[in-house]
Each structure stands twice: as structure tokens, then as C-alpha cells.
Design a protein around this motif. Structure first.
Motif, PDB file in Angstrom:
ATOM      1  N   TYR A 111       1.296  -1.368  -0.150  1.00 57.40           N
ATOM      2  CA  TYR A 111       0.532  -0.047   0.129  1.00 57.40           C
ATOM      3  C   TYR A 111       1.153   1.402   0.417  1.00 57.40           C
ATOM      4  O   TYR A 111       0.714   2.251  -0.498  1.00 57.40           O
ATOM      5  N   THR A 112       1.982   1.682   1.085  1.00 58.25           N
ATOM      6  CA  THR A 112       2.556   2.897   0.909  1.00 58.25           C
ATOM      7  C   THR A 112       3.398   2.755   0.299  1.00 58.25           C
ATOM      8  O   THR A 112       3.588   3.810  -0.450  1.00 58.25           O
ATOM      9  N   GLY A 129      -4.623   6.377   5.643  1.00 50.22           N
ATOM     10  CA  GLY A 129      -3.656   5.692   5.380  1.00 50.22           C
ATOM     11  C   GLY A 129      -2.330   6.145   6.134  1.00 50.22           C
ATOM     12  O   GLY A 129      -1.945   5.021   6.770  1.00 50.22           O
ATOM     13  N   ARG A 130      -1.891   7.373   6.035  1.00 58.07           N
ATOM     14  CA  ARG A 130      -0.903   7.802   7.230  1.00 58.07           C
ATOM     15  C   ARG A 130      -1.179   7.059   9.077  1.00 58.07           C
ATOM     16  O   ARG A 130       0.047   6.913   8.864  1.00 58.07           O
ATOM     17  N   CYS A 131      -2.354   6.833   8.934  1.00 53.63           N
ATOM     18  CA  CYS A 131      -2.430   6.642  10.755  1.00 53.63           C
ATOM     19  C   CYS A 131      -2.111   5.386  10.532  1.00 53.63           C
ATOM     20  O   CYS A 131      -1.493   5.093  11.815  1.00 53.63           O
ATOM     21  N   ILE A 132      -2.467   4.582   9.969  1.00 51.99           N
ATOM     22  CA  ILE A 132      -2.204   2.929   9.905  1.00 51.99           C
ATOM     23  C   ILE A 132      -0.604   2.975   9.488  1.00 51.99           C
ATOM     24  O   ILE A 132      -0.224   2.051  10.064  1.00 51.99           O
ATOM     25  N   SER A 133      -0.159   3.917   8.566  1.00 47.74           N
ATOM     26  CA  SER A 133       0.906   3.766   8.340  1.00 47.74           C
ATOM     27  C   SER A 133       2.317   4.168  10.170  1.00 47.74           C
ATOM     28  O   SER A 133       3.104   3.453  10.555  1.00 47.74           O
ATOM     29  N   GLY A 134       1.317   4.591  10.314  1.00 46.17           N
ATOM     30  CA  GLY A 134       2.758   5.731  11.682  1.00 46.17           C
ATOM     31  C   GLY A 134       1.676   4.470  12.542  1.00 46.17           C
ATOM     32  O   GLY A 134       2.940   4.405  13.849  1.00 46.17           O
ATOM     33  N   MET A 135       0.917   4.171  12.879  1.00 45.99           N
ATOM     34  CA  MET A 135       0.752   2.465  13.884  1.00 45.99           C
ATOM     35  C   MET A 135       1.610   1.912  13.286  1.00 45.99           C
ATOM     36  O   MET A 135       1.703   0.872  14.608  1.00 45.99           O
ATOM     37  N   PHE A 136       1.989   1.116  12.528  1.00 47.85           N
ATOM     38  CA  PHE A 136       2.830  -0.080  12.111  1.00 47.85           C
ATOM     39  C   PHE A 136       4.545   0.285  12.606  1.00 47.85           C
ATOM     40  O   PHE A 136       4.926  -0.194  12.904  1.00 47.85           O
ATOM     41  N   ALA A 251       7.340   8.480   6.460  1.00 53.42           N
ATOM     42  CA  ALA A 251       8.183  10.118   5.939  1.00 53.42           C
ATOM     43  C   ALA A 251       7.670  10.476   4.277  1.00 53.42           C
ATOM     44  O   ALA A 251       6.749  11.810   4.838  1.00 53.42           O
ATOM     45  N   VAL A 252       7.516   9.884   3.645  1.00 51.03           N
ATOM     46  CA  VAL A 252       7.099  10.422   2.334  1.00 51.03           C
ATOM     47  C   VAL A 252       5.604  10.252   1.801  1.00 51.03           C
ATOM     48  O   VAL A 252       5.435  11.527   1.855  1.00 51.03           O
ATOM     49  N   LEU A 253       4.833   9.525   2.731  1.00 51.88           N
ATOM     50  CA  LEU A 253       3.216   9.972   2.641  1.00 51.88           C
ATOM     51  C   LEU A 253       3.232  11.450   3.307  1.00 51.88           C
ATOM     52  O   LEU A 253       2.328  12.308   3.105  1.00 51.88           O
TER      53      LEU A 253
END
Length: 265
Positions: A111-112, A129-136, A251-253
Motif C-alpha cells: 500500500y505505502t 492511510g497515514r494513521c495506519i502507516s504510523g501505527m505499524f 515520512a514520504v506519505l
């Protein structure tokens, strides 16, 4: 009616256009593959499988060695047996969790990476999407620190078995050189704290210790603990790769979301 040459030229042009479109589609799809997450997933699966599989069998062999040679009274090692049985159940849970977590991280990597490559339009900059990425990112950091502890813990039985094996090698060398009787060299398992000090016999000396080192249980448990420790180390490396990949993608997102916000005005 068109001449045959013009018709053939048009067909060749259409075929070349289709090949070019197919090639561009393949390149676009390959650009969305999260290679770092893919390598980390394979390494994580391999490391967890080695740690859980070898660790489970090695713990069973360790209990057998203790019961037969160092703690003949069942009440002396009853607590240790319960702890080892609990650890084996924990190993089952670790294997199941990381099998699922590895698949989720790989999907998150797809996804990212696709979002960074701008393959899904505006979906790349959604707050969800950014929240999910940050959680991971946070969860992977926590698991990485935890597996550093697991790696250090898995090195303890390797150290213990290595000391026993090296002592047996010393006994063999002394018997060959006929310098000092091997009966004076002993290994006391009670000093490691895994069985109480009143356990009988608690230690093994000379030929008895050498016979223990020659058993299949000792040989298999020693080498399985080494492989389990290596598997834990591979899992730590995999989580470090996950950390770098997820942090970079997040960071890119985040940067792209700010860029999109600014361009709207």
C-alpha cells in the motif's frame, strides 16, 4: 479498400502499441513492489520458524537431560518443567502472531509503496492511510526492541551448553595427555539457577559428564539452541528492515500530504 501494405502497417503499429502498453504496465507494477518489505517478510518467516521450531524441540531435550542426569527427584524440577511447558505454548503463540503480522506488514508495504509511487491517485494522501502507516511504524519499533530481548535470552542456553561441551573437551584432552584426572573436573547446573541448590545430584564430573556430552539429547539440544538463537537474530534483522521501510514510507506519505495541502491553495 485499403492496400495490403497499409493494412499490415496499421496492424504492426497496433501490435507494437499493445506491446509498449503491456511493457509500461509491467514496469508500473514492478515499481509498486515493496522489495524491502518482501525481503524482510521472507527473513522474518524464516527466523521465526527456526526460533520456534528448534526452540520447542531443544526445550524438550533440555528437560530430558535434567531429569536423567542432574535432578532425579521430580519435585526439584517441577517448577522448571511447568515454566518450560508454558514457554512452549508461548512459542506457539509467537509463531501464529508473526505469521499473521508478516502478511499484514507485507500488505502495508504494498500500500505505502504504491502510494509513494502515486499508483492510486488521491488515496495516497488520506489521513486513514497515514494513521495506519504510523501505527505499524510504532508497533514494529516495539516488537524490534522485544526481539532484541528474545535474542539475548536465547543466547543463555547456548552459553550454558557451550560451557558443558567445552568442559567435556577439556576432560578428553586431559585423558589423552594423562596429566590430571578428569574426575576432578565437574559441571554444576545449579549455578545457573534453573534447578534449586538442594537438587540431587546437581552436578556431573569426569566420565559421567563425558557420557552426557555423548548422548543424542545433548548433541541435538545444543545445536538446536544455536539454530534457534540464529533464528532470533534473523528476526531482529528483519524487524530492523521493516523499521527502515515503514519509517521511510510514512515520512514520504507525510511529506506528500503536506505538499498536496499546500497545492490546493
Amino acid at each position: 479498400m485499403k492496400p495490403a501494405m497499409e493494412t499490415a502497417a496499421e496492424e504492426n503499429a497496433e501490435q507494437s502499441q499493445e506491446k509498449k502498453g503491456c511493457f509500461e504496465c509491467c514496469i508500473k507494477c514492478l515499481g509498486g513492489v515493496p522489495y524491502a518489505s518482501l525481503v524482510a517478510t521472507i527473513l522474518c518467516f524464516s527466523g521465526v520458524a527456526l526460533f520456534c521450531g528448534c526452540g520447542h524441540v531443544a526445550l524438550t531435550g533440555t528437560v530430558s537431560i535434567l531429569e536423567q542426569h542432574f535432578s532425579t527427584t521430580a519435585s526439584d524440577h517441577a517448577l522448571l518443567s511447568e515454566v518450560i511447558q508454558l514457554m512452549q505454548y508461548v512459542i506457539y503463540g509467537i509463531a501464529s502472531f508473526f505469521f499473521l503480522y508478516g502478511i499484514i506488514l507485507l500488505a502495508e508495504g504494498f500500500y505505502t509503496t504504491s502510494a509513494v509511487k502515486e499508483l492510486h491517485g488521491e488515496f495516497k494522501t488520506t489521513a486513514c492511510g497515514r494513521c495506519i502507516s504510523g501505527m505499524f511504524v510504532f508497533l514494529t519499533y516495539v516488537l524490534g526492541v522485544a526481539w532484541l530481548g528474545v535474542f539475548g535470552f536465547s543466547a543463555v542456553p547456548v552459553f550454558m551448553f557451550y560451557n558443558i561441551w567445552s568442559t567435556c573437551e577439556v576432560i578428553k584432552s586431559l585423558q589423552t595427555n594423562m596429566t590430571v584426572p578428569g574426575d576432578q573436573i565437574c559441571v554444576d547446573i545449579r549455578q545457573y539457577g534453573i534447578i534449586p541448590w538442594n537438587a540431587v545430584p546437581g552436578k556431573a564430573c569426569g566420565p559421567i559428564l563425558e557420557n552426557i556430552c555423548n548422548t543424542n539429547e545433548f548433541y541435538m539440544s545444543y545445536h538446536l539452541f544455536i539454530v534457534a538463537c540464529a533464528g532470533a537474530g534473523a528476526t531482529v534483522i528483519a524487524l530492523l528492515i521493516y523499521m527502515m521501510a515503514t519509517t521511510y514510507n510514512y515520512a514520504v506519505l507525510k511529506f506528500k500530504s503536506r505538499e498536496d495541502c499546500c497545492t490546493k491553495f
